[in-house]
Design a protein around this motif. Structure first.
Motif, PDB file in Angstrom:
ATOM      1  N   LYS A 234       0.826  -1.198   0.000  1.00  0.00           N
ATOM      2  CA  LYS A 234       0.000   0.000   0.000  1.00  0.00           C
ATOM      3  C   LYS A 234       0.867   1.257   0.000  1.00  0.00           C
ATOM      4  O   LYS A 234       0.617   2.211  -0.748  1.00  0.00           O
ATOM      5  CB  LYS A 234      -0.917  -0.025   1.241  1.00  0.00           C
ATOM      6  CG  LYS A 234      -2.107   0.898   1.137  1.00  0.00           C
ATOM      7  CD  LYS A 234      -3.003   0.729   2.363  1.00  0.00           C
ATOM      8  CE  LYS A 234      -3.875   1.964   2.550  1.00  0.00           C
ATOM      9  NZ  LYS A 234      -4.538   1.992   3.838  1.00  0.00           N
ATOM     10  N   SER A 235       1.898   1.242   0.841  1.00  0.00           N
ATOM     11  CA  SER A 235       2.790   2.396   0.914  1.00  0.00           C
ATOM     12  C   SER A 235       3.559   2.569  -0.385  1.00  0.00           C
ATOM     13  O   SER A 235       3.669   3.677  -0.913  1.00  0.00           O
ATOM     14  CB  SER A 235       3.762   2.228   2.089  1.00  0.00           C
ATOM     15  OG  SER A 235       4.745   3.233   2.047  1.00  0.00           O
TER      16      SER A 235
ATOM     17  N   SER B  68       1.409   4.045  -3.065  1.00  0.00           N
ATOM     18  CA  SER B  68       1.021   5.445  -2.870  1.00  0.00           C
ATOM     19  C   SER B  68       2.119   6.422  -3.284  1.00  0.00           C
ATOM     20  O   SER B  68       1.866   7.617  -3.424  1.00  0.00           O
ATOM     21  CB  SER B  68       0.620   5.679  -1.409  1.00  0.00           C
ATOM     22  OG  SER B  68       1.763   5.599  -0.583  1.00  0.00           O
ATOM     23  N   HIS B  69       3.356   5.922  -3.483  1.00  0.00           N
ATOM     24  CA  HIS B  69       4.449   6.806  -3.904  1.00  0.00           C
ATOM     25  C   HIS B  69       5.009   6.428  -5.275  1.00  0.00           C
ATOM     26  O   HIS B  69       6.021   6.990  -5.713  1.00  0.00           O
ATOM     27  CB  HIS B  69       5.569   6.769  -2.865  1.00  0.00           C
ATOM     28  CG  HIS B  69       5.155   7.286  -1.528  1.00  0.00           C
ATOM     29  ND1 HIS B  69       4.805   8.599  -1.314  1.00  0.00           N
ATOM     30  CD2 HIS B  69       4.996   6.653  -0.333  1.00  0.00           C
ATOM     31  CE1 HIS B  69       4.460   8.757  -0.046  1.00  0.00           C
ATOM     32  NE2 HIS B  69       4.564   7.604   0.561  1.00  0.00           N
TER      33      HIS B  69
ATOM     34  N   ALA C 161       0.159   8.129  -8.914  1.00  0.00           N
ATOM     35  CA  ALA C 161      -0.367   7.284  -7.830  1.00  0.00           C
ATOM     36  C   ALA C 161      -1.828   7.580  -7.514  1.00  0.00           C
ATOM     37  O   ALA C 161      -2.563   6.692  -7.082  1.00  0.00           O
ATOM     38  CB  ALA C 161       0.492   7.439  -6.576  1.00  0.00           C
ATOM     39  N   THR C 162      -2.258   8.820  -7.749  1.00  0.00           N
ATOM     40  CA  THR C 162      -3.641   9.164  -7.399  1.00  0.00           C
ATOM     41  C   THR C 162      -4.608   8.925  -8.557  1.00  0.00           C
ATOM     42  O   THR C 162      -5.814   8.867  -8.350  1.00  0.00           O
ATOM     43  CB  THR C 162      -3.736  10.643  -6.966  1.00  0.00           C
ATOM     44  OG1 THR C 162      -3.116  11.455  -7.964  1.00  0.00           O
ATOM     45  CG2 THR C 162      -3.054  10.873  -5.632  1.00  0.00           C
TER      46      THR C 162
ATOM     47  N   CYS D  10      -0.160  -1.022  -7.729  1.00  0.00           N
ATOM     48  CA  CYS D  10      -1.085  -0.002  -8.244  1.00  0.00           C
ATOM     49  C   CYS D  10      -2.177  -0.623  -9.103  1.00  0.00           C
ATOM     50  O   CYS D  10      -3.100   0.073  -9.528  1.00  0.00           O
ATOM     51  CB  CYS D  10      -0.329   1.032  -9.083  1.00  0.00           C
ATOM     52  SG  CYS D  10       0.720   2.122  -8.118  1.00  0.00           S
TER      53      CYS D  10
END
Lengths: 433, 161
Positions: B27-28, B31-32, B42-43, B73
């Motif tokens: 997850k981390s 997110s980057h 990432a978003t 992702c």
């Protein structure tokens, strides 16, 4: 079931082999291999660090694996974020520590004993000619300086290697790098490899070996050869490798007691191409942002202001590097507005540098000297840059954001150029100091 | 599905910067992912999207966190002109599909609709109607991918215990 070719009885046409091909053939139990062939080879050492090993341990345990193939042939070195820079890094180191204890890993190096892995492994005698070594760190290719086949892999390969003592390889073609002549004063292994990467590009040796040969090899010190092989990956190479000579044997004496085998390339070995470098023509060379292939003679870049100097890393934190930097900094002062950070790569190197007075030279010049760590090379700690800052570093990568924010810039250089630049505050040819 | 297209030499430091390697959970990492080359990646990335790169994709560090981040992702596959070799074997070893096909890279633009068939190596750009043939994996490598990664294939062969 799909199995690699060395487990089948396929006819292979007889042809000359490179050093790398011979080492892989032996590791796979074959008389003959050819480029492109997939094989499974026996490993002499499996290496990991505090960033890659926890991922390997997770995969190892997730797959339900319970035992390591040989506790003496695994090395775990806590060098990247150590001494631990934050809680999360400390937790990763704890995972490595627990695994090492649980599996009685002989070559586990924690703070106090550790050094930067690619300086430490040869120093401890854990790499020898003809051996096959994988490491979950891209700069594992360093040990080719000793005539070993060593290459960087990922964490899953490390997990598989720890469990089975095997790894799969595609037999590489090679680029033959013929070295002639001798290096001029203030020119070292770093300049050779930067020059080479500049010639062939960051993917110039993709999927291939860089095999060094020629009468120029004999003049290169072991520390230069380590630096050159270390950055083979920066040309995309699978490995770099030097032939074994008197200097290699001298280095191995007192370090490696087990039997080893030196492999020479066949005279009719087939190379993808040959690159020739006359060492006597090389100038101190730097690589500008943001690729190691973006090289220029120092003369073309001289005068460019820098705010930080890093002398160290798995590329250039060895004794010869420190001696060359200290010879320039001795009796001089680091320029105002410049932070100069010196990191001996291992405890042994640190101690020797201290005994030779090099550490005093650095500190008296106004440099900060650190315990061994990869730290700033990957923007971890011990010298992270701020916005728009420029560093000149003896490290190996000048990618976007490598040492700090995306606006920070890294110039790669030799210890001599880095030390000279520390004194002036601008990129400087060491011969002018 | 969306296409994210980048240039040559996309290195593992931009795929997942070292400052995030101290938190290697999926997850981390996700997110980057690509933060230093594409702050919006990432978003905006969604499962089934495809990353297209130039030559030497994944060069630099051996960090397996790089293909893990892209996989986490939900990216379906990476298509590139060539891959750096450690990234290449890491992707195979974790069972994440990659396709080497220079023609497809030149023939795909952001906004195109692309389908891929891993079994045949055929890449189809539905927007332009072009099809491309990626280099097939050797049988041994296909075996690793079919087992869902290296460790599972070694266990299936009875080598890893």
């Amino acid at each position: 079931m799909n199995v690699p070719n060395n487990l089948r009885n396929e006819e292979v046409r007889l042809m000359g082999m490179t050093m790398t091909q011979k080492i892989l053939a032996r590791a796979a139990g074959l008389d003959q291999v050819q480029a492109g062939q997939l094989l499974e080879g026996k490993l002499d050492l499996v290496l990991g660090n505090d960033i890659t090993t926890p991922v390997a341990i997770k995969e190892f345990e997730k797959a339900g694996l319970s035992t390591v193939f040989d506790q003496d042939k695994i090395a775990i070195v806590l060098d990247h974020s150590t001494p631990c820079k934050d809680i999360k890094s400390a937790q990763l180191c704890a995972i490595c520590r627990d695994f090492a204890h649980k599996h009685h890993i002989t070559h586990f190096y924690d703070v106090g004993q550790m050094g930067i892995e690619h300086a430490l492994i040869p120093e401890k005698g854990l790499a020898a000619p003809g051996e096959v070594i994988i490491g979950a760190d891209s700069h594992t290719c360093t040990y080719g300086a000793l005539g070993a086949f060593s290459t960087g892999v990922g964490s899953t390969d490390m997990a598989a290697g720890m469990a089975t003592g095997l790894a799969w390889f595609k037999v590489p073609q090679a680029i033959q790098v013929k070295l002639t002549g001798k290096l001029s004063p203030y020119v070292s292994g770093k300049d050779v490899v930067l020059h080479l990467i500049g010639m062939i590009g960051v993917d110039g040796a993709l999927y291939q070996s860089l095999e060094f040969c020629g009468d120029g090899v004999a003049s290169l010190e072991m520390d230069d050869r380590f630096t050159i092989c270390n950055m083979a990956i920066e040309a995309g190479a699978k490995n770099g490798i030097f032939p074994v000579d008197e200097k290699t044997v001298e280095y191995l004496n007192g370090r490696v007691e087990r039997a080893w085998t030196a492999f020479e390339a066949d005279e009719d070995a087939v190379y993808a191409r040959t690159v020739e470098i006359d060492l006597s023509t090389l100038r101190p060379t730097v690589a500008l942002p943001h690729l190691p292939s973006n090289t220029q003679p120092v003369d073309e870049v001289a005068g460019k202001p820098i705010q930080q100097v890093v002398i160290g890393s798995c590329t250039n934190g060895r004794l010869k590097d420190l001696r060359e930097a200290a010879a320039i900094l001795r009796g001089k002062k680091v320029a105002d507005g410049v932070r100069c950070i010196v990191i001996p790569a291992t405890q042994q190197i640190y101690l020797q540098a201290m005994e030779e007075g090099l550490i005093a030279d650095f500190i008296q010049a106004g440099a900060a000297v650190s315990t061994p760590t990869c730290g700033p090379c990957l923007g971890g700690h011990m010298g992270v840059l701020s916005d728009n800052e420029w560093a000149i570093a003896t490290t190996n990568r000048n990618f976007v954001g490598r040492m700090g924010p995306t606006s920070s810039m890294i110039i790669l250089a030799s210890p001599a150029v880095a030390a000279a630049s520390a004194i002036t505050g601008v990129v400087t040819d060491p011969a002018t100091i | 599905m969306k296409i994210y297209k980048y240039g040559d030499n996309v290195d593992t430091d931009v795929i997942i910067p070292a400052r995030y390697l101290n938190a290697p959970d999926e997850k981390s990492l996700a997110s980057h992912c690509m933060e230093d080359i594409d702050a919006d990646f990432a978003t905006t990335v969604e499962p089934g999207d495809i990353v297209v790169g130039g030559s030497n994709f994944g060069c630099g560090s051996s960090r397996e966190h790089a293909p893990l981040a892209i996989k986490a992702c939900g990216v379906k596959c990476v298509i590139a002109k060539s891959f750096a070799r450690i990234f290449y074997r890491n992707a195979i070893n974790i069972g994440f599909p990659i396709m080497e096909c220079p023609e497809a890279v030149d023939g795909i633009s952001p906004g195109d609709s692309v389908t891929v068939d891993f079994a045949t190596g055929v890449i189809e750009n539905e927007t332009t109607g072009q099809t491309f043939q990626a280099a097939p994996f050797p049988e041994f490598v296909n075996g690793i991918i079919e087992h869902g990664g290296l460790l599972h294939s070694l266990k299936a062969r009875g080598i890893a215990k």
